[in-house]
Design an enzyme around this catalytic site. Structure first.
Site, PDB file in Angstrom:
ATOM      1  N   GLY A   1      11.111  -4.126  -5.518  1.00  0.00           N
ATOM      2  CA  GLY A   1      10.079  -3.242  -6.039  1.00  0.00           C
ATOM      3  C   GLY A   1       8.900  -3.203  -5.110  1.00  0.00           C
TER       4      GLY A   1
ATOM      5  N   PHE B   1       0.519  -4.542  -2.723  1.00  0.00           N
ATOM      6  CA  PHE B   1       0.193  -4.523  -1.296  1.00  0.00           C
ATOM      7  C   PHE B   1       1.404  -4.408  -0.402  1.00  0.00           C
ATOM      8  CE2 PHE B   1      -2.555  -7.201  -3.760  1.00  0.00           C
ATOM      9  CZ  PHE B   1      -3.637  -6.357  -3.801  1.00  0.00           C
TER      10      PHE B   1
ATOM     11  N   LYS C   1       7.570 -11.217  -0.327  1.00  0.00           N
ATOM     12  CA  LYS C   1       6.594 -10.143  -0.439  1.00  0.00           C
ATOM     13  C   LYS C   1       6.095  -9.834   0.966  1.00  0.00           C
ATOM     14  CE  LYS C   1       2.334  -9.481  -2.998  1.00  0.00           C
ATOM     15  NZ  LYS C   1       1.634 -10.058  -4.149  1.00  0.00           N
TER      16      LYS C   1
ATOM     17  N   ASP D   1      -6.066  -9.513 -12.744  1.00  0.00           N
ATOM     18  CA  ASP D   1      -5.100  -8.424 -12.875  1.00  0.00           C
ATOM     19  C   ASP D   1      -3.917  -8.850 -13.731  1.00  0.00           C
ATOM     20  OD1 ASP D   1      -4.126  -5.889 -12.583  1.00  0.00           O
ATOM     21  OD2 ASP D   1      -3.242  -6.221 -10.610  1.00  0.00           O
TER      22      ASP D   1
END
Ligand SMILES: *[C@@H]1O[C@H](CO)[C@@H](O)[C@H](O)[C@H]1NC(C)=O
Ligand SMILES: *[C@@H]1O[C@H](CO)[C@@H](O)[C@H](O)[C@H]1NC(C)=O
Ligand SMILES: *[C@@H]1O[C@H](CO)[C@@H](O)[C@H](O)[C@H]1NC(C)=O
Ligand SMILES: *[C@@H]1O[C@H](CO)[C@@H](O)[C@H](O)[C@H]1NC(C)=O
Length: 822
Positions: free
Chosen positions: A512, A516, A533, A630
């Site tokens: 996904g 960032f 990531k 967040d």
């Protein structure tokens, strides 16, 4: 005939003041029937016949009269209802004694008090001011001594414990005064739930269903029940616990008799404390604990997610990880009494089950230790009384069942361990210390290096100044300075390893898109699955977040936070390597009608609890105070046992422990989860995370997104909808329909209430995460929530709408950064 007429007129005349049918006592040979009542001296309580709820059956009972008319506190014939209105209560001779007897229309005895065996001269039944129906000698000089009544209703509690009543056991007569719940609101018959004191071993307060323990408040430690530290001196009542060779009991007394309080066990086995609130003329719920969750498992901490203590491991690991924890924990290293065992100290716990424990109140802890180490079957010891630094001795000789680490105050316990196991535990501790020492030395050696690095960073920073304001950065670097040593603990992955693991970042491996950059699944050569990531090169601001995340999360270790395994940099590539969680994120399940069935109520409760503990760790327990900024459903990942793990720390900020609030010009976050003070004024604090948590809880319970929520009747978002239902007393309607089979209504409503408390408009009104965790566990009573912030989408400030267009249309909520001109 004439006499009767006069009587009727008389009662007409006075009926407004006092009905002719009330009396203050029943003497020998007298009786009361339907329509007649016995009233206590200043009319606090009344005794008479009643039918509860929709029932047609008649019962003899006691209820509040002056306040809260109709609140029944005691029922005489709870298991033998009268079928009609012909019941008669009288005081009469039975055998060679006297008793209160309740007769039905065929003159059969339906209920009777024990026969008062003492040859009472002139017995009389009186209802006292306390709500106690007593039989006593009319002219006796022992009038109000509770231990000298011939008989008293306080000895036979129903579902209510009033001030002055003893909860406990008379060890001489065997009389056990237990609270036992009604079958239903219409039926006062005894049901299976009881709350009372189990006198075996060292006496403990226990909530049972039949003979099964549902909740163990534990033994008395001088101040309170060991598992109930919230029982504290308070302005409403005082309490005492007495344990001697004659009796064991708990009792509370009112401080101000016009502010009554009582404990009630309800039909689903919740024990609740109510206090009368004069201004609302209602009983306010002040505390409760629940009989619906079995809170009792083998050697563990932090129930209901039982864990084994250090030095112990699950006896059947397979079942354990499938969440069947009934097998309990066993020692990693067996005890070896001859070669000397030692003791491991556990701090602030609820001590284990004491039904088979022993107590000696007269010795000190050192003697206690001596006693325990001399007897090979002794498994643990602790002080029996924690007052004044501790005294007395508790000894356990069996498995240690139901140890719970308490978040606030608890007592210490010393658990027997094999010397070799203790050695291992000690070594691990030493290693942690040693590591710190080497790190300090290394960091001194590297000090020059760091200064150099600082210079490079500074230059680099200057070059990139146009991304974001500098104040954020400065704060970040000032945090970095103090913690550069930890940075080095983060394993560095080789670039080639990452490329191989992800098949050169192939599309198939893409999981996904994060805030960032893309996230890939990978597999290391050893077979370990990882999530990678990769920071997208185009996102300039991401460099900040990358460093931030790497720095922060490397220092965090908690089972409800996603684990960072390492990082990797290569020229302008930056990559973070995480543990791989197969079950995607929470939003994948809860907002989808089919997949939401996968997460039943138990799962969701577990998830809510896990997120709460993860946040508690971030806010209070980690070495840094960290604000996530967040928190949202898509940032909660699920492992293969559906344990929640908070992820994405790209926007998190570390606070000094004394810092509580900060201001930023760069508002980052996700609409729908942002608190008003943050979205509008850029003010953030732990309470802004609490707000997001509240939104998340309401989303989990309702299965609906806050943002984009639609209802035909109004224009509110989910918060507003929840609030409307709450104030209309219809909270159950919020619950996701797919949960109807598995859901415990009381738990779900508690979650909704906690959620609403978290999203209150004013940050100071919102509870902190410590309170939230306690509230969720049902150990703290819940205040009424006030109006939530942002309950209508339309009250968002104008300025944001342009920068959030993409979010409005997108169901896949994307975190955004907002540069606000100030
Ligand atoms: C009451 O009578 C029973 C037998 O009917 C006798 O055993 C008992 O001792 C008597 N009790 C008293 C207090 O007189
Ligand atoms: C009175 O109680 C007896 C014994 O419990 C019972 O057998 C009888 O049916 C009752 N009479 C009425 C009218 O309910
Ligand atoms: C007891 O409570 C009542 C009602 O709240 C209050 O008016 C009264 O002053 C209190 N009395 C004492 C002695 O505190
Ligand atoms: C150890 O304590 C238990 C429980 O009190 C007792 O039954 C046993 O005899 C003791 N053993 C020794 C060796 O003293």
């Amino acid at each position: 005939m004439e006499g009767l007429k006069i009587l009727i007129i008389y009662s007409f005349l006075f009926c407004n003041i006092r009905t002719a049918s009330t009396r203050d006592a029943i003497s020998l040979g007298q009786s009361i029937r339907e329509g007649e009542t016995v009233v206590s001296a200043s009319e606090s309580f009344e005794l008479g016949f009643f039918s509860p709820g929709k029932s047609k059956s008649r019962y003899l009972g006691i209820w509040f009269k002056k306040i809260a008319t109709g609140t029944v506190t005691w029922v005489a014939n709870r298991d033998a209802p009268l079928s009609d209105r012909s019941g008669v209560l009288s005081m009469s001779r039975r055998g060679n004694g006297t008793a209160l007897v309740l007769l039905n229309s065929t003159n059969d005895v339906v209920w009777s008090s024990n026969i008062v065996s003492r040859a009472a001269q002139n017995p009389v039944a009186v209802l006292l001011e306390s709500g106690n129906l007593v039989v006593k000698e009319k002219d006796g000089n022992d009038n109000d001594d509770p231990d000298h009544f011939l008989w008293q209703s306080f000895d036979y509690p129903s579902h209510t414990l009033l001030a002055g009543m003893k909860l406990g056991v008379n060890l001489v007569t065997g009389l056990n005064r237990l609270m036992s719940s009604w079958k239903s609101a219409d039926d006062p018959a005894r049901s299976e739930y009881t709350y009372g004191i189990d006198p075996s071993g060292v006496p403990q307060a226990m909530l049972k269903k039949g003979s099964t323990i549902r909740y163990r408040a534990g033994s008395w430690n001088g101040l309170h029940w060991t598992g109930m530290p919230q029982l504290q001196p308070n302005p409403v009542y005082t309490f005492e616990f007495v344990s001697n060779e004659n009796e064991v009991f708990y009792r509370f007394k009112l401080i101000n008799s016009s502010v009554p309080t009582m404990m009630v066990i309800n039909t689903i086995g919740d024990v609740q404390r109510f206090t009368w609130m004069e201004h609302t003329k209602k009983w306010g719920l002040f505390a409760r604990f629940s009989g619906t969750i079995l809170d009792h498992c083998n050697i563990h901490s932090d129930s209901p997610d039982c864990e084994c203590l250090e030095g112990f491991e699950p006896k059947s690991p397979g079942d354990w990880y499938m969440l069947d924890k009934s097998g309990g924990c066993g020692r990693k290293t067996p005890l070896n009494c001859k070669h000397g065992d030692g003791f491991l100290k556990l701090k602030t716990v609820k001590v284990p089950d004491t039904r088979y424990a022993q107590v000696d109140k007269n010795i000190i802890l050192l003697e206690c230790k001596e006693l325990c180490s001399r007897n090979c079957s002794c498994t643990a010891y602790a002080n029996s009384d924690v007052r004044g630094g501790g005294s007395g001795c508790l000894l356990w000789f069996h498995d240690l069942i139901d140890i719970k680490v308490l978040p606030e105050i608890g007592q210490d316990i010393y658990v027997r361990m094999a010397a070799s196991e203790l050695g291992k535990i000690e070594r691990r501790k030493q290693q942690r210390k040693a590591k710190q020492v080497t790190i300090i030395i290394t960091s001194i050696l590297l000090a020059t290096g760091v200064i150099l690095l600082g210079a490079i960073v500074y230059i680099w920073k200057k070059k990139h100044r146009n991304y974001g304001k500098t104040d954020d950065r400065q704060e970040l670097y000032s945090n970095e300075k103090g913690s550069s040593k930890e940075e080095m603990e983060l394993p560095i992955f080789d670039w080639k390893t990452i490329v191989d693991a992800t098949d050169n970042f192939s599309e198939e491996n893409k999981l996904g898109e994060g805030g960032f950059g893309p996230v890939y699944k990978g597999m290391l050569i050893e077979g370990q699955e990882i999530a990678v990531k990769r920071l997208s090169k185009s996102s300039g601001q991401g460099v900040e977040e990358f460093k931030n995340e790497a720095l922060l999360i490397a220092k965090l270790q908690h089972r409800n936070l996603v684990k960072l395994l390492g990082c990797c940099t290569q020229r302008d590539e930056r990559v973070l390597v995480y543990e791989y969680l197969p079950n995607k994120s929470l939003d994948y399940f809860i907002f989808d009608t089919t997949r939401s069935k996968v997460l039943d109520w138990q799962n969701r409760c577990h998830i809510i609890g896990g997120i709460a503990r993860g946040l508690l760790y971030l806010h209070h327990d980690s070495r840094l105070r960290i604000i996530h900024r967040d928190l949202k459903a898509s940032n909660v990942l699920l492992d293969n046992e559906m344990n929640p793990k908070i992820s994405d720390f790209g926007m998190a900020r570390a606070f000094g422990l004394d810092q509580t609030e900060a201001n930023t010009n760069r508002v980052v976050g996700t609409y729908g989860y942002m608190s008003p003070e943050y979205a509008i004024d850029g003010l953030f604090s732990v309470k802004s995370d609490v707000f997001s948590f509240g939104v998340l809880v309401l989303e989990i319970v309702s299965g609906k997104r806050n943002r984009g929520f639609y209802h035909a009747d109004h224009r509110h978002n989910l918060l507003g909808h929840a609030w409307q239902l709450w104030i209309q007393d219809r909270p159950a309607e919020l619950i996701d329909k797919s949960l109807y089979d598995s859901c415990s209504l009381s738990e779900a409503i508690r979650c909704i209430q906690v959620g609403l408390l978290c999203v209150q408009q004013i940050p100071e009104d919102r509870p902190n995460m410590l309170s939230v965790v306690l509230m969720l566990s049902g150990e703290r009573s819940l205040p009424q929530p006030k109006q939530p912030g942002f309950f209508t989408e339309r009250n968002l400030p104008e300025s944001e709408s342009s920068s959030s267009k993409q979010n409005l249309s997108s169901t896949n909520e994307i975190s955004f950064s907002m540069l606000e001109a100030r």
